[in-house]
Enzyme design. Structure first.
Site, PDB file in Angstrom:
ATOM      1  N   GLY A   7       0.806  -1.221   0.000  1.00  0.00           N
ATOM      2  CA  GLY A   7       0.000   0.000   0.000  1.00  0.00           C
ATOM      3  C   GLY A   7       0.834   1.263   0.000  1.00  0.00           C
ATOM      4  O   GLY A   7       1.973   1.277  -0.463  1.00  0.00           O
TER       5      GLY A   7
ATOM      6  N   LEU B 276      -4.239  -5.704  -4.218  1.00  0.00           N
ATOM      7  CA  LEU B 276      -3.298  -4.593  -4.169  1.00  0.00           C
ATOM      8  C   LEU B 276      -1.891  -5.077  -3.834  1.00  0.00           C
ATOM      9  O   LEU B 276      -1.662  -5.691  -2.786  1.00  0.00           O
ATOM     10  CB  LEU B 276      -3.763  -3.569  -3.123  1.00  0.00           C
ATOM     11  CG  LEU B 276      -2.856  -2.340  -2.938  1.00  0.00           C
ATOM     12  CD1 LEU B 276      -2.796  -1.517  -4.222  1.00  0.00           C
ATOM     13  CD2 LEU B 276      -3.323  -1.490  -1.761  1.00  0.00           C
ATOM     14  N   ASP B 277      -0.948  -4.806  -4.740  1.00  0.00           N
ATOM     15  CA  ASP B 277       0.459  -5.180  -4.573  1.00  0.00           C
ATOM     16  C   ASP B 277       0.625  -6.675  -4.293  1.00  0.00           C
ATOM     17  O   ASP B 277       1.587  -7.090  -3.647  1.00  0.00           O
ATOM     18  CB  ASP B 277       1.108  -4.372  -3.439  1.00  0.00           C
ATOM     19  CG  ASP B 277       1.096  -2.873  -3.722  1.00  0.00           C
ATOM     20  OD1 ASP B 277       1.224  -2.503  -4.896  1.00  0.00           O
ATOM     21  OD2 ASP B 277       0.930  -2.093  -2.763  1.00  0.00           O
ATOM     22  N   GLY B 278      -0.315  -7.480  -4.809  1.00  0.00           N
ATOM     23  CA  GLY B 278      -0.292  -8.910  -4.517  1.00  0.00           C
ATOM     24  C   GLY B 278      -0.120  -9.797  -5.728  1.00  0.00           C
ATOM     25  O   GLY B 278      -0.260 -11.013  -5.620  1.00  0.00           O
TER      26      GLY B 278
END
Length: 298
Positions: free
Chosen positions: A215, A241-243
């Site tokens: 994040g 998110l960012d995964g």
């Protein structure tokens, strides 16, 4: 400012009759022999082969093969048609890519220029074998820089209220002219609707060593935690998110003496190198995605 055109790559002649085959399938005997025999029967010469098996974990097999075939443009479609019988026999998920056919990139950027500059420098030097079709930004800051390379620059502002309209404009501009999108510190979250158009073809640089500090403001998070290593992660973008599947990561040592601004300064160097590596591997067809992991043949 004088325009800076990209240099002609010295590898163009080598790539003229070269292709790459990427395969993932359940592991078992005879896969490599069947693929090699097929290519030999087509008159192709294998110049590089890399393979990996997950057995016993999942029992999946992955292979990347580069091969030369004279007058490949005239033969590639028939080769694909004929290979389907081999693919069916081994339940393969496969693709073939012409090495000499450059992927076309759209780079998204906000206000920070370091990742964009690294890609432009490598492209200009001929080290990034791709065409940069355009740069898209939610700010005007990079226009002069980008246009000095004779690359089209599109300014599309984004707010919470205009996000859907902005993404519609993005798709309209990109159309079918672009293979891959690069988020070079583009500080906007991409919607699930947008992602559906480019599965495993949007690469993001996140300024932390994921899965740590997901994040916003990861350097502030890292400073508050007192970490001794900071890093950057290039990954394919997914709805998480960012995964998404991680392509490349790197780290740098820091100390208690470094404040948040120091971490950002150190981090910029890591970010630009990590993103450039990931983009280079993607355009050279070195990456296979399996579930939420990548197999990268380098």
């Amino acid at each position: 400012m004088k325009p800076i055109p990209a240099k002609a790559s010295k590898t163009d002649e080598i790539k003229k009759n070269r292709a790459r085959m990427l395969i993932s399938c359940p592991d078992g005997p005879g896969i490599v022999a069947a693929v090699s025999r097929f290519l030999s029967e087509q008159g192709a010469n294998i110049v590089q082969s890399d393979q990996y098996t997950m057995d016993p974990e999942g029992g999946m097999f992955f292979i990347r093969i580069e091969f030369d075939l004279p007058d490949i443009l005239s033969h590639i479609e028939k080769l694909k048609q004929d290979f389907q019988a081999v693919a069916d026999q081994f339940q393969m998920n496969w693709s073939v890519h012409l090495a000499g056919q450059k992927k076309r990139l759209a780079i998204f950027v906000s206000k920070e220029d370091h990742c964009l500059l690294e890609l432009l420098w490598q492209w200009h030097a001929g080290d990034l074998y791709a065409d940069i079709a355009m740069v898209i930004s939610n700010h005007e800051d990079m226009r002069e820089l980008v246009e000095s390379f004779e690359i089209p620059y599109h300014y599309i502002p984004v707010t919470a209220d205009t996000k859907a309209e902005a993404e519609r404009k993005h798709l309209e501009i990109i159309d079918e002219d672009v293979d891959t999108l690069i988020l070079a510190r583009y500080m906007q979250i991409v919607s699930p609707q947008f992602l559906k158009h480019y599965p495993n073809r949007i690469i993001n640089i996140h300024h932390s060593f994921l899965p740590a500090f997901v994040g916003g403001k990861p350097y502030a998070q890292a400073h508050n935690r007192g970490v001794k290593l900071i890093g950057a992660t290039a990954h394919y973008v997914t709805e998480e998110l960012d995964g998404g599947p991680i392509i490349e990561q790197d780290v740098e040592r820091v100390s208690h003496r470094d404040n948040v601004d120091d971490l950002k300064r150190i981090g910029r160097h890591i970010e630009r190198i990590v993103l450039a590596r990931a983009v280079s591997w993607h355009v050279e067809d070195r990456i296979l995605v399996h579930e939420n992991k990548t197999i990268v043949f380098i």
